[in-house]
Design an enzyme around this catalytic site. Structure first.
Site, PDB file in Angstrom:
ATOM      1  N   CYS A 282       1.755  -1.342  15.575  1.00 50.58           N
ATOM      2  CA  CYS A 282       2.050  -1.607  13.937  1.00 50.58           C
ATOM      3  C   CYS A 282       1.198  -3.211  13.678  1.00 50.58           C
ATOM      4  O   CYS A 282       1.789  -4.065  13.606  1.00 50.58           O
ATOM      5  CB  CYS A 282       3.193  -1.878  13.316  1.00 50.58           C
ATOM      6  SG  CYS A 282       2.924  -0.662  11.647  1.00 50.58           S
TER       7      CYS A 282
ATOM      8  N   CYS B 231       7.047  -4.414  15.876  1.00 50.15           N
ATOM      9  CA  CYS B 231       6.175  -3.378  16.555  1.00 50.15           C
ATOM     10  C   CYS B 231       5.460  -3.698  16.766  1.00 50.15           C
ATOM     11  O   CYS B 231       4.085  -4.318  15.856  1.00 50.15           O
ATOM     12  CB  CYS B 231       6.905  -2.142  16.326  1.00 50.15           C
ATOM     13  SG  CYS B 231       8.483  -1.703  15.099  1.00 50.15           S
TER      14      CYS B 231
ATOM     15  N   CYS C  40      -1.200   6.674   9.640  1.00 52.76           N
ATOM     16  CA  CYS C  40      -0.531   5.991  10.262  1.00 52.76           C
ATOM     17  C   CYS C  40      -0.830   4.293  10.859  1.00 52.76           C
ATOM     18  O   CYS C  40      -1.550   4.312  12.341  1.00 52.76           O
ATOM     19  CB  CYS C  40       0.651   7.274  11.040  1.00 52.76           C
ATOM     20  SG  CYS C  40       2.435   6.619  11.631  1.00 52.76           S
TER      21      CYS C  40
ATOM     22  N   CYS D  69       3.484   9.189   1.107  1.00 53.92           N
ATOM     23  CA  CYS D  69       3.942   7.438   1.975  1.00 53.92           C
ATOM     24  C   CYS D  69       4.173   6.652   1.251  1.00 53.92           C
ATOM     25  O   CYS D  69       3.442   5.840   1.094  1.00 53.92           O
ATOM     26  CB  CYS D  69       2.827   7.438   3.234  1.00 53.92           C
ATOM     27  SG  CYS D  69       3.794   6.256   4.892  1.00 53.92           S
TER      28      CYS D  69
ATOM     29  N   CYS E  50       7.108  -7.042   6.648  1.00 57.78           N
ATOM     30  CA  CYS E  50       7.374  -6.221   7.882  1.00 57.78           C
ATOM     31  C   CYS E  50       8.894  -6.786   8.293  1.00 57.78           C
ATOM     32  O   CYS E  50       7.874  -8.449   8.675  1.00 57.78           O
ATOM     33  CB  CYS E  50       7.053  -4.872   8.274  1.00 57.78           C
ATOM     34  SG  CYS E  50       8.467  -4.037   9.231  1.00 57.78           S
TER      35      CYS E  50
ATOM     36  N   GLU F 161       0.841  -1.529   0.444  1.00 53.48           N
ATOM     37  CA  GLU F 161      -0.070  -0.244  -0.152  1.00 53.48           C
ATOM     38  C   GLU F 161       1.235   1.283   0.003  1.00 53.48           C
ATOM     39  O   GLU F 161       2.240   1.141   0.470  1.00 53.48           O
ATOM     40  CB  GLU F 161      -0.942   0.020   1.352  1.00 53.48           C
ATOM     41  CG  GLU F 161      -1.883  -1.723   0.947  1.00 53.48           C
ATOM     42  CD  GLU F 161      -2.853  -1.294   1.781  1.00 53.48           C
ATOM     43  OE1 GLU F 161      -2.949  -0.178   3.467  1.00 53.48           O
ATOM     44  OE2 GLU F 161      -3.892  -2.158   2.377  1.00 53.48           O
TER      45      GLU F 161
END
Length: 380
Positions: A123, A120, A345, A109, A116, A96
């Site tokens: 997230c 974290c 975010c 962005c 990933c 995305e």
């Protein structure tokens, strides 16, 4: 004629790489600059549309290369003007990309990985697990797609994309070579001509690669901090166990000191209700950053299902901001944008063929939590 899979995708090549390519096929190196303009200024992906290349050169290019952007699966536009593209990359994964308009600025962005490699805890991207790094063509291809969607030419003063942040899916410094190549194209006048001040790479703390970054580019640097002490950051940002805060700040200060021009570090800090948003956390952050030239972006948590975290109250956010401001810091609260299209975010997820089994474990935990909630509801 070669198969498409054997073709060299020229979209992801820097100017010097394109010069080497043209030289390798017996052509003059200046052709690289001409081709970059056609690709990045005008969005051309068909050699036949290049008017200053002769027929022989075009046929030579068709035999060896292609200009191919990632495939757009969908584009959604939020009520606040934010745009989100779901893009399919060669690995078959969906990533995305988000465009955020604000006043005279348009920030794109960009994602750097399919999923990933880090996890974290707050997230949603990390919960999808990890599959692979994006190629340089797939990283810069996100800028190429967004730019074409506005029908803009980078040479225009009123171009839509003024800033690029490597803050989408993935940890950029774990896909170093491809990300650096893409950023070089972003800043090249023959590419997108974006100022080095307006290209920002964000890292959760891959300390060795921060020093390496300084050898290649001088873009702005953002640190995903999220906690003011090692004990809490170990829980929220697990890479901190390998590279603790002291090492991270030392490497970051060394990086920005080389940039000159009064450049500062950007600190990203997601506020989690009752976790890292208390008075003592603000006090610890003030002490931690007292000698760090920086600006601080506070990001109230954007909830996703079964995250285990909550968004803090507006009063808590304001209190935290005021404490930092009164201590002399330049601090802003990031306005949530694109929440209605899951573009805020921490909300980017895509569809990832997870190689880590992290998403499998997370789904199992969600199912257990759902069953427990249903059981509790039945008892009541």
């Amino acid at each position: 004629m070669s198969n498409a899979t054997d073709m060299l995708n020229l979209l992801g090549l820097t100017q010097s790489q394109l010069e080497d390519f043209f030289e390798s096929i017996g052509e003059k190196r200046f052709r690289a600059g001409q081709l970059m303009k056609w690709i990045h200024h005008f969005g051309v992906d068909d050699f036949d549309n290049i008017t200053n290349f002769g027929k022989v050169l075009k046929e030579k290019l068709k035999e060896r290369a292609e200009i191919r952007g990632p495939e757009i699966i969908s584009q959604n536009i939020s009520k606040d003007g934010t745009r989100k593209w779901v893009i399919k990359v060669d690995s078959g994964n969906l990533i995305e990309t988000v465009y955020i308009p604000q006043n005279n600025r348009g920030t794109l962005c960009v994602s750097s990985q399919a999923g990933c490699g880090l996890d974290c805890s707050f997230c949603s991207t990390g919960k999808q697990g990890f599959h692979s790094n994006l190629t340089a063509a797939e990283v810069i291809g996100q800028v190429w797609i967004a730019n074409k969607s506005f029908g803009t030419i980078p040479g225009k003063i009123d171009r839509a994309i003024t800033n690029v942040v490597l803050m989408g899916m993935g940890e950029p410094l774990l896909n170093f070579d491809n990300v650096v190549a893409a950023m070089q194209i972003m800043m090249d006048d023959l590419g997108y001509g974006i100022s080095k001040r307006k290209v920002t790479i964000s890292t959760s703390g891959v300390v060795p690669m921060i020093a390496e970054l300084a050898k290649h580019v001088d873009v702005s640097l953002a640190i995903s901090l999220h906690a003011p002490n090692n004990e809490l950051r170990n829980q929220l940002v697990p890479i901190n166990k390998k590279y603790p805060l002291e090492q991270l700040l030392e490497a970051s200060l060394s990086y920005i000191s080389r940039l000159g021009e009064k450049r500062v570090l950007t600190i990203e800090y997601t506020l989690l209700k009752g976790v890292n948003d208390q008075v003592e956390h603000a006090e610890q952050m003030i002490a931690l950053l007292k000698n760090v030239p920086c600006k601080i972006n506070l990001i109230p948590f954007n909830p996703f299902p079964h995250s285990g975290y909550e968004r803090p109250s507006n009063n808590a956010v304001r209190r935290f901001q005021d404490m930092l401001y009164n201590a002399g810091f330049n601090v802003t609260v990031r306005t949530t944008r694109g929440e209605d299209i899951d573009a805020a975010c921490g909300q980017l997820v895509g569809q990832i063929k997870d190689r880590t089994r992290r998403s499998e474990r997370y789904i199992a935990l969600r199912e257990v939590a759902t069953e427990e909630s249903l059981a509790t509801a039945v008892v009541k």
